[in-house]
Design an enzyme around this catalytic site. Structure first.
Site, PDB file in Angstrom:
ATOM      1  N   GLU A 289       1.341  -1.158  -0.070  1.00  0.00           N
ATOM      2  CA  GLU A 289      -0.176   0.273   0.115  1.00  0.00           C
ATOM      3  C   GLU A 289       0.633   1.307  -0.217  1.00  0.00           C
ATOM      4  O   GLU A 289       0.590   2.153  -0.451  1.00  0.00           O
ATOM      5  CB  GLU A 289      -0.502   0.233   1.170  1.00  0.00           C
ATOM      6  CG  GLU A 289      -2.410  -0.379   0.636  1.00  0.00           C
ATOM      7  CD  GLU A 289      -3.075  -0.656   1.901  1.00  0.00           C
ATOM      8  OE1 GLU A 289      -3.057   0.146   3.738  1.00  0.00           O
ATOM      9  OE2 GLU A 289      -4.411  -0.761   1.597  1.00  0.00           O
ATOM     10  N   HIS A 310       8.595 -26.384  -2.028  1.00  0.00           N
ATOM     11  CA  HIS A 310       7.824 -26.936  -2.751  1.00  0.00           C
ATOM     12  C   HIS A 310       6.545 -26.503  -3.311  1.00  0.00           C
ATOM     13  O   HIS A 310       6.057 -27.964  -3.476  1.00  0.00           O
ATOM     14  CB  HIS A 310       7.093 -28.488  -1.298  1.00  0.00           C
ATOM     15  CG  HIS A 310       8.664 -29.079  -0.411  1.00  0.00           C
ATOM     16  ND1 HIS A 310       9.076 -30.671  -1.263  1.00  0.00           N
ATOM     17  CD2 HIS A 310       9.608 -27.802  -0.104  1.00  0.00           C
ATOM     18  CE1 HIS A 310      10.689 -30.649  -0.430  1.00  0.00           C
ATOM     19  NE2 HIS A 310      10.648 -29.325  -0.337  1.00  0.00           N
ATOM     20  N   LYS A 424     -13.938  -0.719  -3.699  1.00  0.00           N
ATOM     21  CA  LYS A 424     -15.411   0.244  -2.483  1.00  0.00           C
ATOM     22  C   LYS A 424     -15.911   0.562  -3.691  1.00  0.00           C
ATOM     23  O   LYS A 424     -17.461   0.453  -3.802  1.00  0.00           O
ATOM     24  CB  LYS A 424     -14.512   0.815  -1.948  1.00  0.00           C
ATOM     25  CG  LYS A 424     -14.016   0.543  -1.199  1.00  0.00           C
ATOM     26  CD  LYS A 424     -13.720   1.196   0.134  1.00  0.00           C
ATOM     27  CE  LYS A 424     -11.771   0.315   1.126  1.00  0.00           C
ATOM     28  NZ  LYS A 424     -11.937   1.962   1.652  1.00  0.00           N
TER      29      LYS A 424
HETATM   30  O1  PA5 Z   1      -3.516   0.481   5.693  1.00  0.00           O
HETATM   31  C1  PA5 Z   1      -3.971   1.497   5.619  1.00  0.00           C
HETATM   32  O2  PA5 Z   1      -4.299   3.274   6.135  1.00  0.00           O
HETATM   33  C2  PA5 Z   1      -5.838  -0.034   5.711  1.00  0.00           C
HETATM   34  O3  PA5 Z   1      -4.570  -0.596   5.148  1.00  0.00           O
HETATM   35  C3  PA5 Z   1      -6.384   0.216   6.219  1.00  0.00           C
HETATM   36  O4  PA5 Z   1      -6.251  -0.039   7.681  1.00  0.00           O
HETATM   37  C4  PA5 Z   1      -7.571  -0.285   6.067  1.00  0.00           C
HETATM   38  O5  PA5 Z   1      -8.435  -0.270   4.973  1.00  0.00           O
HETATM   39  C5  PA5 Z   1      -8.758  -0.635   6.766  1.00  0.00           C
HETATM   40  O6  PA5 Z   1      -8.997   1.242   7.785  1.00  0.00           O
HETATM   41  P1  PA5 Z   1     -10.436   1.036   8.215  1.00  0.00           P
HETATM   42  O7  PA5 Z   1      -9.492   1.263  10.132  1.00  0.00           O
HETATM   43  O8  PA5 Z   1     -10.653   2.545   8.117  1.00  0.00           O
HETATM   44  O9  PA5 Z   1     -11.053   0.143   8.141  1.00  0.00           O
END
Ligand code: PA5
Length: 447
Positions: A289, A310, A424
């Site tokens: 990310e 494996h 989303k």
């Molecule tokens: O690293 C990030 O920002 C994301 O992976 C969030 O943690 C994830 O999308 C969950 O978001 P939220 O805590 O708003 O539910």
């Protein structure tokens, strides 16, 4: 002293030492940008000082809450997705008895997870188990609006209220969310749940050292002070010097970027202990990310070895030469188990009799490393002495700050995730969320 050792010597068949150390000026520049808060995403740098600045009152409150939960629950459900559960799970699974769910004499609640997918049968099975268990839960969402955890929370809240009554159910719910915004915050205020805050300036994937990670880790019975202390060791080491010789995170970031610039676009994090599987999952999320944007980024993949030798081993040895490998090693095991002598020796393994299983594992890792290097896969090793809270804290901060350096070296903002919104929007349109009618019609034509 942090005791974390990094070795990049097995990359020098592929890149010159100068190509790594030649990045010193770029690293010094990004280090300064991080320390002075002048780089991209500089409103999300709160994680950098969590180890040194988390106050005693918060730590004590987390410990007290964990103690209260331990007193009323045999099972504790952590509801969250992405950065809102992976850090906690990584630490807990690294430290927990491998067969913990079957232990008869547990002194801490069994930790289960929900809200990290839409698997209907998983949720059915979870509810089924909870019918006969004393349980409590924490729902973690910074935005307070993420669909996967929100649906899981709806289901579990209903279940808790039916099982214990609305009033008592409230005592079994903890919420970790924004300090003032979002649906979860509003609900928590109305219901009077115990709450903790995700700081504004800490993004999900950098949140393991906030209550997001610390509360579940404390409920699982682990020492969050030691976890923070380990991270603090690494904070001190990495924030005080930008020199590649002194700062292991800077060296790691420079090496992986030097390899990337030479066409090694995939990093395979390899570990040889099953307890590290979720460290790998957390690392994948942190790096994926943070770096994968603007059509750039090192693709973070992971293998659990020797298991995956494996399955993925063939590809690693002889497939496309786009990889480099980072091997995560732990020097010392918790216990000692030796290969037994066998009178008949039908399997021909008596030459191993008396050797520690760990030694077999280590020779497998060294053999694999040399084979992969010979096969065209550059190798970095990162080694910690032992799996405990202190060393995990160090490792976590090491990977976090290296990720920030690395994102800046790639000239992306390592603290946003704009691409996550695309699925989303489509999902909401296809599910008929009000306001998405036009998008829904367009998407359906494409299906
Ligand atoms: O690293 C990030 O920002 C994301 O992976 C969030 O943690 C994830 O999308 C969950 O978001 P939220 O805590 O708003 O539910």
């Amino acid at each position: 002293m942090t005791n974390l050792e990094i070795d990049i010597s097995k990359t020098f068949n592929f890149i010159d030492k100068d190509e790594v150390f030649g990045l010193q000026d770029e690293v010094s520049f990004v280090h300064k940008a991080l320390i002075e808060g002048t780089g991209k995403g500089n409103d999300f740098l709160g994680w950098m000082k969590l180890p040194s600045q988390t106050d005693e009152a918060l730590i004590s409150r987390i410990e007290e809450e964990a103690l209260r939960i331990k007193g009323l629950a045999d099972v504790f459900i952590v509801i969250g997705i992405g950065g809102s559960y992976l850090g906690a799970r990584a630490v807990i699974e690294a430290l927990t008895h491998h067969m913990g769910s079957l232990l008869q004499d547990r002194t801490t609640p069994l930790i289960l997870y929900a809200g990290h997918h839409f698997g209907e049968d998983y949720l059915i099975d979870l509810l089924d188990i909870l019918d006969n268990r004393e349980y409590a839960l924490v729902v973690i969402s910074k935005s307070g609006a993420t669909t996967e955890p929100a649906i899981a929370f709806r289901l579990l809240k209903n279940h808790l209220e039916k099982k214990y009554g609305k009033h008592n159910a409230r005592k079994r719910i903890i919420a970790i969310t924004d300090k003032s915004r979002g649906a979860l915050k509003q609900l928590s205020n109305e219901e009077g749940y115990a709450t903790f805050t995700v700081p504004d300036d800490v993004g999900g994937r950098y949140s393991v050292l906030t209550p997001v990670g610390l509360l579940p880790v404390a409920v699982a019975g682990f020492n969050i002070r030691e976890l923070l202390a380990g991270a603090r060791d690494m904070e001190q080491l990495t924030t005080s010097s930008n020199r590649l010789e002194d700062n292991p995170a800077a060296l790691y970031a420079a090496t992986r970027n030097a390899l990337y610039r030479k066409g090694k676009t995939v990093e395979m994090l390899a570990s040889y202990l099953p307890s590290l599987n979720y460290i790998t999952e957390w690392w994948k999320q942190l790096y994926g990310e943070s770096e994968g944007k603007e059509n750039k980024g090192i693709f973070p993949a992971g293998v659990n070895l020797t298991t995956d030798l494996h399955s993925m081993g063939q590809y690693l040895q002889e497939g496309l030469r786009i990889f480099f490998e980072t091997v995560l090693l732990v020097k010392q095991t918790r216990g000692v188990l030796k290969v037994p002598e066998d009178q008949d020796n039908l399997d021909g393994l008596n030459f191993l009799a008396g050797k520690k299983i760990e030694e077999v594992n280590r020779m497998a890792s060294l053999g694999t490393l040399l084979a992969h290097v010979d096969g065209g896969v550059p190798n970095i090793t990162v080694q910690i002495p032992f799996l405990d809270e202190r060393n995990l804290g160090r490792l976590i901060y090491f990977f976090e700050i290296a990720c920030a350096y690395s994102g800046y070296l790639l000239q992306v903002n390592p603290f946003d995730q704009p691409g996550v919104e695309a699925y989303k929007k489509n999902m909401f349109a296809l599910l008929g969320k009000p306001g998405y009618e036009e998008a829904s019609a367009q998407l359906r034509k494409k299906l």
